[in-house]
Design a protein around this motif. Structure first.
Motif, PDB file in Angstrom:
ATOM      1  N   LEU A   1      40.783 -65.088 110.461  1.00  0.00           N
ATOM      2  CA  LEU A   1      41.792 -64.028 110.518  1.00  0.00           C
ATOM      3  C   LEU A   1      42.697 -64.055 109.289  1.00  0.00           C
ATOM      4  CD1 LEU A   1      43.177 -61.764 112.038  1.00  0.00           C
ATOM      5  CD2 LEU A   1      44.463 -63.480 113.316  1.00  0.00           C
ATOM      6  N   ILE A   2      43.179 -65.226 108.954  1.00  0.00           N
ATOM      7  CA  ILE A   2      44.072 -65.339 107.794  1.00  0.00           C
ATOM      8  C   ILE A   2      43.343 -64.963 106.508  1.00  0.00           C
ATOM      9  CG2 ILE A   2      45.223 -67.065 106.324  1.00  0.00           C
ATOM     10  CD1 ILE A   2      46.366 -68.323 108.861  1.00  0.00           C
ATOM     11  N   LEU A   3      42.124 -65.450 106.361  1.00  0.00           N
ATOM     12  CA  LEU A   3      41.382 -65.128 105.130  1.00  0.00           C
ATOM     13  C   LEU A   3      41.055 -63.641 105.049  1.00  0.00           C
ATOM     14  CD1 LEU A   3      38.943 -68.155 104.714  1.00  0.00           C
ATOM     15  CD2 LEU A   3      41.041 -67.664 103.421  1.00  0.00           C
ATOM     16  N   SER A   4      40.683 -63.042 106.170  1.00  0.00           N
ATOM     17  CA  SER A   4      40.381 -61.602 106.150  1.00  0.00           C
ATOM     18  C   SER A   4      41.564 -60.831 105.584  1.00  0.00           C
ATOM     19  CB  SER A   4      40.102 -61.075 107.561  1.00  0.00           C
ATOM     20  OG  SER A   4      38.859 -61.499 108.040  1.00  0.00           O
ATOM     21  N   ILE A   5      42.713 -61.129 106.108  1.00  0.00           N
ATOM     22  CA  ILE A   5      43.911 -60.374 105.707  1.00  0.00           C
ATOM     23  C   ILE A   5      44.269 -60.654 104.248  1.00  0.00           C
ATOM     24  CG2 ILE A   5      46.388 -60.109 106.104  1.00  0.00           C
ATOM     25  CD1 ILE A   5      45.799 -60.644 109.103  1.00  0.00           C
ATOM     26  N   LEU A   6      44.349 -61.927 103.896  1.00  0.00           N
ATOM     27  CA  LEU A   6      44.791 -62.252 102.528  1.00  0.00           C
ATOM     28  C   LEU A   6      43.760 -61.835 101.493  1.00  0.00           C
ATOM     29  CD1 LEU A   6      46.497 -65.747 102.986  1.00  0.00           C
ATOM     30  CD2 LEU A   6      47.565 -63.491 102.922  1.00  0.00           C
ATOM     31  N   ASN A   7      42.484 -62.060 101.774  1.00  0.00           N
ATOM     32  CA  ASN A   7      41.465 -61.699 100.790  1.00  0.00           C
ATOM     33  C   ASN A   7      41.435 -60.196 100.548  1.00  0.00           C
ATOM     34  OD1 ASN A   7      40.172 -63.993  99.690  1.00  0.00           O
ATOM     35  ND2 ASN A   7      39.147 -64.375 101.647  1.00  0.00           N
ATOM     36  N   HIS A   8      41.567 -59.426 101.605  1.00  0.00           N
ATOM     37  CA  HIS A   8      41.554 -57.977 101.434  1.00  0.00           C
ATOM     38  C   HIS A   8      42.842 -57.473 100.774  1.00  0.00           C
ATOM     39  CE1 HIS A   8      42.452 -53.816 102.717  1.00  0.00           C
ATOM     40  NE2 HIS A   8      41.190 -53.617 102.412  1.00  0.00           N
ATOM     41  N   ASP A   9      43.945 -57.820 101.380  1.00  0.00           N
ATOM     42  CA  ASP A   9      45.207 -57.218 100.924  1.00  0.00           C
ATOM     43  C   ASP A   9      45.586 -57.677  99.517  1.00  0.00           C
ATOM     44  OD1 ASP A   9      45.045 -56.381 103.557  1.00  0.00           O
ATOM     45  OD2 ASP A   9      47.137 -56.807 104.038  1.00  0.00           O
ATOM     46  N   SER A  10      45.272 -58.924  99.189  1.00  0.00           N
ATOM     47  CA  SER A  10      45.605 -59.413  97.847  1.00  0.00           C
ATOM     48  C   SER A  10      44.735 -58.741  96.785  1.00  0.00           C
ATOM     49  CB  SER A  10      45.434 -60.936  97.779  1.00  0.00           C
ATOM     50  OG  SER A  10      46.278 -61.571  98.713  1.00  0.00           O
ATOM     51  N   ALA A  11      43.504 -58.417  97.147  1.00  0.00           N
ATOM     52  CA  ALA A  11      42.634 -57.716  96.197  1.00  0.00           C
ATOM     53  C   ALA A  11      43.199 -56.339  95.868  1.00  0.00           C
ATOM     54  CB  ALA A  11      41.216 -57.591  96.766  1.00  0.00           C
ATOM     55  N   ILE A  12      43.684 -55.662  96.888  1.00  0.00           N
ATOM     56  CA  ILE A  12      44.236 -54.319  96.659  1.00  0.00           C
ATOM     57  C   ILE A  12      45.572 -54.419  95.906  1.00  0.00           C
ATOM     58  CG2 ILE A  12      44.908 -52.147  97.755  1.00  0.00           C
ATOM     59  CD1 ILE A  12      41.985 -53.091  98.371  1.00  0.00           C
ATOM     60  N   ALA A  13      46.384 -55.379  96.307  1.00  0.00           N
ATOM     61  CA  ALA A  13      47.696 -55.521  95.654  1.00  0.00           C
ATOM     62  C   ALA A  13      47.527 -55.819  94.163  1.00  0.00           C
ATOM     63  CB  ALA A  13      48.511 -56.623  96.330  1.00  0.00           C
ATOM     64  N   ALA A  14      46.527 -56.626  93.838  1.00  0.00           N
ATOM     65  CA  ALA A  14      46.297 -56.964  92.429  1.00  0.00           C
ATOM     66  C   ALA A  14      45.860 -55.744  91.627  1.00  0.00           C
ATOM     67  CB  ALA A  14      45.249 -58.073  92.322  1.00  0.00           C
TER      68      ALA A  14
ATOM     69  N   GLY B   1      36.978 -53.073  91.063  1.00  0.00           N
ATOM     70  CA  GLY B   1      35.867 -53.934  90.676  1.00  0.00           C
ATOM     71  C   GLY B   1      35.850 -55.272  91.405  1.00  0.00           C
ATOM     72  N   HIS B   2      36.938 -55.592  92.083  1.00  0.00           N
ATOM     73  CA  HIS B   2      37.020 -56.875  92.795  1.00  0.00           C
ATOM     74  C   HIS B   2      37.580 -56.639  94.201  1.00  0.00           C
ATOM     75  CE1 HIS B   2      35.965 -58.876  89.085  1.00  0.00           C
ATOM     76  NE2 HIS B   2      36.890 -58.174  88.473  1.00  0.00           N
ATOM     77  N   PRO B   3      36.719 -56.198  95.099  1.00  0.00           N
ATOM     78  CA  PRO B   3      37.202 -55.767  96.416  1.00  0.00           C
ATOM     79  C   PRO B   3      37.649 -56.903  97.325  1.00  0.00           C
ATOM     80  CG  PRO B   3      34.818 -55.615  96.292  1.00  0.00           C
ATOM     81  CD  PRO B   3      35.289 -55.975  94.919  1.00  0.00           C
ATOM     82  N   THR B   4      37.427 -58.133  96.928  1.00  0.00           N
ATOM     83  CA  THR B   4      37.905 -59.247  97.738  1.00  0.00           C
ATOM     84  C   THR B   4      38.348 -60.347  96.797  1.00  0.00           C
ATOM     85  OG1 THR B   4      37.377 -60.728  99.591  1.00  0.00           O
ATOM     86  CG2 THR B   4      35.630 -60.353  97.963  1.00  0.00           C
ATOM     87  N   CYS B   5      39.169 -61.230  97.300  1.00  0.00           N
ATOM     88  CA  CYS B   5      39.513 -62.411  96.522  1.00  0.00           C
ATOM     89  C   CYS B   5      38.608 -63.535  97.039  1.00  0.00           C
ATOM     90  CB  CYS B   5      40.970 -62.771  96.718  1.00  0.00           C
ATOM     91  SG  CYS B   5      42.080 -61.402  96.334  1.00  0.00           S
ATOM     92  N   SER B   6      38.625 -64.629  96.366  1.00  0.00           N
ATOM     93  CA  SER B   6      37.762 -65.718  96.823  1.00  0.00           C
ATOM     94  C   SER B   6      38.610 -66.820  97.455  1.00  0.00           C
ATOM     95  CB  SER B   6      36.934 -66.237  95.651  1.00  0.00           C
ATOM     96  OG  SER B   6      37.772 -66.466  94.538  1.00  0.00           O
ATOM     97  N   MET B   7      39.601 -66.421  98.221  1.00  0.00           N
ATOM     98  CA  MET B   7      40.448 -67.421  98.880  1.00  0.00           C
ATOM     99  C   MET B   7      39.667 -68.129  99.978  1.00  0.00           C
ATOM    100  SD  MET B   7      44.097 -65.510  99.259  1.00  0.00           S
ATOM    101  CE  MET B   7      44.773 -64.526  97.908  1.00  0.00           C
ATOM    102  N   VAL B   8      39.896 -69.405 100.075  1.00  0.00           N
ATOM    103  CA  VAL B   8      39.255 -70.234 101.101  1.00  0.00           C
ATOM    104  C   VAL B   8      40.347 -70.952 101.898  1.00  0.00           C
ATOM    105  CG1 VAL B   8      37.079 -70.530  99.853  1.00  0.00           C
ATOM    106  CG2 VAL B   8      38.985 -72.114  99.415  1.00  0.00           C
ATOM    107  N   TYR B   9      39.945 -71.479 103.032  1.00  0.00           N
ATOM    108  CA  TYR B   9      40.878 -72.108 103.987  1.00  0.00           C
ATOM    109  C   TYR B   9      40.332 -73.501 104.233  1.00  0.00           C
ATOM    110  CZ  TYR B   9      43.591 -72.160 108.489  1.00  0.00           C
ATOM    111  OH  TYR B   9      44.455 -72.408 109.534  1.00  0.00           O
ATOM    112  N   LYS B  10      40.955 -74.485 103.646  1.00  0.00           N
ATOM    113  CA  LYS B  10      40.364 -75.827 103.641  1.00  0.00           C
ATOM    114  C   LYS B  10      41.305 -76.852 104.256  1.00  0.00           C
ATOM    115  CE  LYS B  10      36.540 -74.713 101.613  1.00  0.00           C
ATOM    116  NZ  LYS B  10      35.282 -74.789 102.394  1.00  0.00           N
ATOM    117  N   LEU B  11      40.723 -77.750 105.012  1.00  0.00           N
ATOM    118  CA  LEU B  11      41.480 -78.888 105.520  1.00  0.00           C
ATOM    119  C   LEU B  11      41.785 -79.804 104.340  1.00  0.00           C
ATOM    120  CD1 LEU B  11      42.463 -80.392 108.145  1.00  0.00           C
ATOM    121  CD2 LEU B  11      40.299 -81.656 108.057  1.00  0.00           C
TER     122      LEU B  11
END
Lengths: 444, 444
Positions: B135-148, B321-331
């Motif tokens: 859930l967190i990655l979906s939101i941040l990866n999408h919204d940050s791509a558009i914001a950028a 040209g970059h519809p998503t970011c490559s953010m990951v969620y890591k322990l």
């Protein structure tokens, strides 16, 4: 209407606000001029495929039907439009009673399409048909982009199953639609629980590096997973040392271990190495699942590797380089007068070409002409009478008649249709390399 | 919970199914092994910016807060998980009571980020924190791509307003989030009514070619629009002949005509020509709005043209040209034992590097170091004590504490923060050309 009533993870009280403001202000102006009553035909088509693509895949038709059915202006929505002065009182009153009462014909879901294919025809009064532009385009442009990418990946994967794992790379609700479109395009399963809930797509899962890192040792992690989920589970084996992990995995789960997942490194090399190791350990039926930024080219490059399933994320949900289609929604014909019915003669209309944005006016038919051997050779589109020889090759089917949805179908029907439609194309359709659309579009 | 209760065009009874299946099966296994109780720190970060980009923009934090608050497993959801045998009874019981009770720190929305920036830190038991990954990655990866993408377009547009018009090019709900992220990134308005409804973003609209084509003549169409919407409206002037249309437009609306929109052709040339014509007709205050597949480069190329506003669609909502970011969620860290609290010492953990997928373990701080002139010179990230000289340049702020959201803010706050954050970067940040991240990331 609750979430469960619609089978959605989110309830959709109305889809009416998924609309660009200008549709409502055009409505207001057309109501005032009287032209809102003119019988109109809008057409969804695209002037081109994404660069290099051989065919397009129609995705989202089922979602369009749901969305049109739920396109109502309730008190909350009308309150907003009033408060923001989007439209005047007369228009608000008109919207309060709104439901779409027209007809929609279209290419069925899973069908392939080409530049100029009249993918959807929306017919009704201008007032009712103009309102659906943004909503219909949102759904078709998104879902068809994913379905097309999925189809290419399915071609590359051959008989091996594809797992949709892209939820984290796209908007959380786009992800649900993406899983659906991927299924239509040939994927078998999804990791996205919402897609399982909403569309009944089988859900699957493996494990994350976090689970291994959480435990004091990899052995502890594997033991915990096998204890909880059984030997048939899929163990992620690339957190530390791959060879050691595979060894530990089989030691703990036994040769009945369901699968191992490799998520990094040179997948071609590693798949071979892991297969040999698994076989040597007696785990001959243990499958190998690979993930890690796969796209159709990476999948194709693994065709000769001992891989049993591919998990695909980013590339799928972003349409493999083409995250949207360029479908547009254009008025192609309308009545001559404001007082008129569906049977009134229509005037074909089209914007003047300026910068390549030409359209062809008129309500169209579309057919796929076959050569002697039964292979498709052209997408034929016309506005006049249908030639006899194409009568039984018509592509447009009724979807909504008099406002009632007449073409609901299980998602598997679209999935099967896509396999058949693709199989009817010339062989070069399934080349992954860039090229021209595999069928020419002929306007007659 | 109704749509209007949340101010959404769709009600979200729960966000709990926007989750990959493996998160729930990992939970089951960790509940069984006891490790689910281990205090854990997950980190959202990205290993790289999209190729050529100088900075990233944090988008979606506000949506993450809403989504975490609504992450509950109701009867419908539990029934689905049970029916599909996703997890066992003990896990279902655990989920029935679930609410996130941990802490989330992160970069505030609108802030810029670089490779390795710890954009979000989610801290709690493994069981509760692991569930939020997708859930967190979906939101941040999408919204940050558009914001950028929006930020780059805003740089290119300078003082001229940008109108978000991309709803038709992306999933209907992704569109609402995209309009929001675009606003954070610097857009002024949106065409998407749902975004106006949900987030209070000002909505605007012009007119479509369909409206002109609907009427018997362009004159009829313009008259209808001006009658209904007033002379301040925006008339679309490129359906037939541009010069004639501009002439007709001013004739009908008078020199008070609000604006004309040009949606095709050589916008640079046409904008000059239309400006001259408008001025000659006395419509010196009539604005020119241009649309038609604009991106940041096209916007920049129109800097010297007499354009008053840009409408941007496809390129914006697909992240240019970059519809998503490559953010990951890591322990990145977890307790040594299953029985522990937030104050127990944590073990830093990280996956072994294989194919460049290395992580750096440990709970991190992040600061932006400035040079003598007050311009940012490095993104400094560490796991130990914060050096004194960076104490007041810390980037992570508390967002959720003990499960309670503590950082709600109006969307305009994020929008303002972005302008300030970008202004603090070296000048080369705003070059549109491809380059390296404008700040180096230093790990100390």
């Amino acid at each position: 209407m609750t979430g469960s009533a619609l089978g959605l993870p989110v309830a959709v009280p109305s889809t009416a606000l998924f609309t660009d403001r200008y549709e409502l202000t055009m409505l207001q102006a057309a109501l005032r001029s009287g032209a809102a009553r003119r019988h109109s035909v809008f057409e969804v088509f695209t002037r081109r495929l994404p660069e290099g693509r051989r065919y397009g895949v129609v995705g989202g038709i089922g979602r369009v039907l749901d969305a049109v059915e739920n396109f109502r202006f309730d008190a909350d929505v009308l309150g907003f439009l009033s408060r923001e002065n989007v439209v005047d009182r007369a228009t608000l009153d008109w919207l309060a009673d709104f439901r779409f009462t027209g007809d929609i014909h279209g290419y069925p879901e899973g069908e392939v399409y080409f530049p100029g294919s009249p993918i959807l025809q929306v017919e009704g009064t201008f007032g009712e048909a103009v309102l659906l532009e943004t909503l219909i385009l949102s759904i078709l442009n998104h879902d068809s982009a994913i379905a097309a990418a999925a189809s290419r990946m399915a071609v590359a994967a051959g008989d091996r199953p594809l797992i949709e794992m892209g939820a984290r790379r796209t908007h959380e609700l786009a992800a649900v639609a993406a899983a659906r479109a991927a299924y239509v395009g040939g994927f078998s399963t999804t990791s996205d629980l919402a897609a399982g809930f909403r569309y009944g797509i089988p859900t699957v899962g493996t494990s994350a590096h976090a689970f291994t890192l959480l435990h004091d040792t990899e052995r502890d992690a594997f033991t915990a997973q096998v204890d909880a989920l059984g030997a048939g589970t899929t163990l992620l084996v690339d957190t530390y040392d791959l060879t050691e992990a595979v060894h530990t995995a089989v030691e703990i789960a036994g040769p009945e271990l369901g699968a191992v997942r490799i998520d990094s490194g040179d997948l071609l090399l590693l798949a071979h190495r892991v297969r040999q190791q698994l076989d040597a350990l007696g785990a001959k039926n243990t499958k190998i699942v690979v993930t890690s930024d796969l796209d159709e080219y990476a999948i194709a490059s693994l065709a000769a590797a001992p891989v049993d399933a591919y998990g695909v994320g980013t590339s799928l949900v972003t349409g493999s380089g083409h995250p949207t289609c360029s479908m547009v929604y254009k008025l192609v014909a309308r009545a001559r007068h404001d007082a008129n019915g569906p049977d009134s003669p229509l005037v074909p209309v089209a914007k003047k070409s300026l910068g390549g944005k030409a359209s062809i006016g008129g309500r169209k038919w579309a057919a796929r002409r076959l050569d002697e051997s039964g292979v498709a050779e052209a997408e034929v589109i016309g506005t006049g009478p249908v030639p006899d020889e194409l009568a039984d090759r018509q592509l447009l089917v009724p979807l909504v008649l008099g406002g009632e949805v007449v073409a609901r179908e299980p998602l598997d029907a679209a999935r099967t249709r896509h396999v058949q439609a693709r199989a009817g194309l010339p062989l070069s359709a399934t080349q992954l390399s860039r090229g021209e659309p595999v069928l020419p579009t002929e306007f007659v």
